[in-house]
Design an enzyme around this catalytic site. Sequence first.
Site, PDB file in Angstrom:
ATOM      1  N   LYS A 242       0.846  -1.195   0.000  1.00 30.89           N
ATOM      2  CA  LYS A 242       0.000   0.000   0.000  1.00 30.89           C
ATOM      3  C   LYS A 242       0.879   1.243   0.000  1.00 30.89           C
ATOM      4  CE  LYS A 242      -3.533   2.346   2.793  1.00 30.89           C
ATOM      5  NZ  LYS A 242      -4.393   2.259   4.008  1.00 30.89           N
TER       6      LYS A 242
ATOM      7  N   SER B 252      -9.044   3.048   3.559  1.00 31.65           N
ATOM      8  CA  SER B 252      -8.088   3.593   2.610  1.00 31.65           C
ATOM      9  C   SER B 252      -7.260   2.532   1.893  1.00 31.65           C
ATOM     10  CB  SER B 252      -7.153   4.568   3.329  1.00 31.65           C
ATOM     11  OG  SER B 252      -6.373   3.899   4.308  1.00 31.65           O
TER      12      SER B 252
ATOM     13  N   SER C 210      -9.518   1.135   7.841  1.00 34.11           N
ATOM     14  CA  SER C 210      -8.965   1.068   6.491  1.00 34.11           C
ATOM     15  C   SER C 210      -8.576  -0.319   6.010  1.00 34.11           C
ATOM     16  CB  SER C 210      -7.761   2.002   6.365  1.00 34.11           C
ATOM     17  OG  SER C 210      -8.179   3.340   6.428  1.00 34.11           O
TER      18      SER C 210
END
Length: 477
Positions: free
Chosen positions: A75, A151, A175
Amino acid sequence: MHLNEYTEYDGLGLAQLVRRKEVTPGELVRTALAAIERVNPRINAVIGTLEEEARATLEQGVPEGPFTGVPFLIKDAVLHAANIPCELGSRLAVGAVMPHDSELMARYREAGLVPIGRTNTPEMAFNVTTEPLLRGPTRNPWNPEHSVGGSSGGAAAAVLAGIVPLAHANDGGGSIRIPASFCGLFGLKPTRGRTPIGPDAADGLNGLGIEHVVSRSVRDSAAMLDATLGPDVGEPYQIQAPERPYLSELERPPGTLRIAFSRTLAAGVPVSPECIAAVENAAMLCLELGHEVVEASPQYDPAKLDEANVAIWSSNLAVWVEGLAAATGRSPEETLEATVWATARHGRALKATELQRALLELNQISRSVGRFFTRHDVLLTPTVAVPPFKLGVMDANARMTAEEWVKRIFTACPFTALFNATGQPAMSVPLYWSAGLPIGVQFAGRWGDEATLFRLAAQLERARPWASRRPLIHAAA
């Protein structure tokens, strides 16, 4: 290796093929890169490949570990790899790199993973959808008009679409769990301090943030936590080690658990009929599996939690923005999305006493919720308040204050942030679908008790398997 075969395996399954010499790490990497080429133009989950770095890893020899040779995605936020961009989905941070691996990145390498790319994230990981102006929206492989959540949305979309069996993710307010819910994946947020975040940060978001993965299978999540758990040098949080490997917990029956369930918690926001149906359906399943299921929820003030989140997120954003502006020479006002800039400005204006009050409030919430878990083993809630919404609904470039933006985020996803505040482990499990879209349910456990959650998750996975479900956009399609 053909994509159809590749996508049939989870990460541990692929590593087993490598150990048996039925496939090489190089073949797996080439297959994963082919998967990116096939599906990424339609979903925009991977924002950059790491082919040269992967080739160098293969030439040096992949370490022996539980995931030897398995392709992996990072990520684009918090975790960083040496000399690889970590841009936090932000035009302010384009080109930003660190000269060394973070501790967790080093542990991923030691586990045998081969990083092949970076995944999309909203700016500063500060949204419940993944639609940054920098890289554009990530689309849901179930229906490309819909969000993948945030996210860790790029990570979830890539796993769902068959690019990799698991991917790095992190969670400062939901997230990991929100994208897992939107994509029909398994997503566990570990207990605060279970995985390392150093050496360049003492903690994530004053203890709200935690690092782990999203995965298709429960066992990949368990094995990855086994491979990465434990403090690094100077870690501010020291947590008791588990009694046994989490992977071994999956073979142990959970026993009869006392499971509380709540359709709404104390959040005081509307919850869609589909999300209520999902939690009721899960409660019935738990009852059928022999657990004691009661309707109950912990008492806390959601308005106080929101206020604390505003203070903690905005003060941290202000520091991040200041550091990135100094490093890149760019103007935050000219490069940040409107809500991020508004929140960072709010953080600049905060007094130290206001941040301390926020931390004191989180302590009171943690004490109250902790008492609830002396009477219940697990709490079941919806993961989110709404099914996967369409792209464009959560516009981070809208003109609003920090308070208005945080309220909007936690109105759509009001259930996850509580367990970032308390630090307890919580997982989203994909047990329900509506109108062709997944709706996860959240199970939270006692502080430090991932073992109970993993045992329950394995039981649920056996009772209602989800790995065979394939979205509209998939590498093997």
